[in-house]
Design an enzyme around this catalytic site. Structure first.
Site, PDB file in Angstrom:
ATOM      1  N   HIS A  17     -20.063  -0.203 -33.884  1.00  0.00           N
ATOM      2  CA  HIS A  17     -20.791   0.450 -32.801  1.00  0.00           C
ATOM      3  C   HIS A  17     -22.061  -0.317 -32.438  1.00  0.00           C
ATOM      4  O   HIS A  17     -23.050   0.270 -31.992  1.00  0.00           O
ATOM      5  CB  HIS A  17     -21.093   1.902 -33.180  1.00  0.00           C
ATOM      6  N   SER A  75     -21.998   6.324 -35.293  1.00  0.00           N
ATOM      7  CA  SER A  75     -21.364   6.637 -34.006  1.00  0.00           C
ATOM      8  C   SER A  75     -21.567   8.069 -33.541  1.00  0.00           C
ATOM      9  O   SER A  75     -21.535   8.329 -32.337  1.00  0.00           O
ATOM     10  CB  SER A  75     -19.869   6.342 -34.089  1.00  0.00           C
ATOM     11  N   LYS A 131     -13.713  -2.160 -29.263  1.00  0.00           N
ATOM     12  CA  LYS A 131     -14.683  -1.316 -28.563  1.00  0.00           C
ATOM     13  C   LYS A 131     -15.368  -2.152 -27.471  1.00  0.00           C
ATOM     14  O   LYS A 131     -14.789  -2.388 -26.417  1.00  0.00           O
ATOM     15  CB  LYS A 131     -15.661  -0.696 -29.555  1.00  0.00           C
TER      16      LYS A 131
END
Length: 313
Positions: free
Chosen positions: A128, A100, A159
């Protein structure tokens, strides 16, 4: 029925990742805290990339396995550590799929090849990557063509899948059954709120109905990265929507981020101790809701602010 929505989401996650089963947690931090202790014994070994996420590091600390740390994405060092670990019963290689802070992507083909050679299991944290990397947004294992070689995936609903909370483990049914009986963050914590479950379930529906979102993310990422590079900025990482604009100086990163916000662009400056000294950057995250005009305006503002602060000539 309401009482089935959690199980329905677990089944949907397993289908999305093309795995046998899945288990939900309050966060992926909890999923990472719960897997290594439940799976590994003092007779086993875990081999971890030195730049793995803090939650992987903390999860590994909780287990009694023998711990090896290999240099970041260094396959020669990983092979050396795997050779050292042959004396143990079971070997687990743990890596982030996408890292990340730098936006770089783990060399999963090479990792899986070494794992096969040295009879190791591959674990990937896809927080991610889930929802936007790969042709259908399934993550780095899909992007790199190794979905059948990665045994265990941990990821997040908070996310790209938009739920702001929630995590999961997906993999072989026997592993998921074990985690339901032995994973402490699962056993001794609350289940996900129904609203989060509903949101994540809808997000997965959208991804499985069409690859348009994943494809648009790739195009928008390329647009931003190429225009920023053409302007003279250094962007770390490799084709990832996390785009770290490398500046080096902590004060410069902070001042530029503040000026970007004054101009209506919300980006974050990172400096030591979050990243190493001399590696300060502004982290930009491209989203599916950004238009091409949004991206172009962001680049133009970076150029304006960069010239003001001497980051561009």
């Amino acid at each position: 029925m309401v009482e089935n929505i959690h199980k329905d989401l677990e089944e949907k996650i397993a289908r999305f990742h093309q795995r046998e089963d899945a288990i939900l947690y309050a966060s992926c931090f909890d999923a990472n805290a719960g897997i290594f202790e439940a799976l590994l014994t003092p007779d086993d070994a875990v081999l971890s990339d030195e730049l793995n996420h803090a939650s992987i590091i903390d999860g590994i600390r909780l287990c009694k396995a023998n711990k090896y740390r290999y240099k970041h994405m260094d396959m020669q060092d990983l092979e050396s550590k795997l050779q050292d670990a042959q004396k143990h019963r079971l070997r687990l290689v743990a890596t982030d799929g996408a890292f990340s802070m730098d936006g770089d992507i783990a060399p999963l083909k090479e990792i899986c090849s070494l794992a096969q050679k040295y009879k190791a299991i591959v674990f990937v944290d896809e927080c991610h990557a889930t929802g936007f990397l790969g042709p259908n947004g399934r993550g780095t294992d899909e992007l790199l063509g190794v979905m059948d070689q990665v045994a265990i995936i941990n990821s997040t609903l908070g996310k790209a899948l938009g739920g702001a909370a929630g995590g999961y483990t997906t993999g072989p049914k026997a592993l998921i059954d074990l985690l339901r009986q032995r994973s402490r963050p699962y056993l001794f914590s609350n289940s996900l709120p129904p609203a989060v479950v509903g949101c994540a379930s809808k997000a997965l529906d959208l991804l499985m109905e069409s690859n348009a979102i994943a494809q648009s993310m790739a195009a928008k990422t390329t647009r931003f990265r190429s225009k920023m590079a053409a302007a003279g900025f250094t962007i770390s990482g490799n084709d990832h929507p996390i785009c770290p604009v490398m500046l080096g100086d902590a004060r410069l990163a902070s001042l530029m981020a503040d000026d970007m916000l004054k101009r209506g662009i919300y980006v974050i400056g990172f400096s030591y101790p979050v990243v190493p000294k001399g590696k300060a950057r502004i982290r930009v995250q491209i989203s599916a809701v950004h238009s091409e005009e949004d991206i172009d305006r962001c680049v133009e503002t970076f150029i304006e602010v960069g010239r003001t602060h001497g980051a561009l000539s």
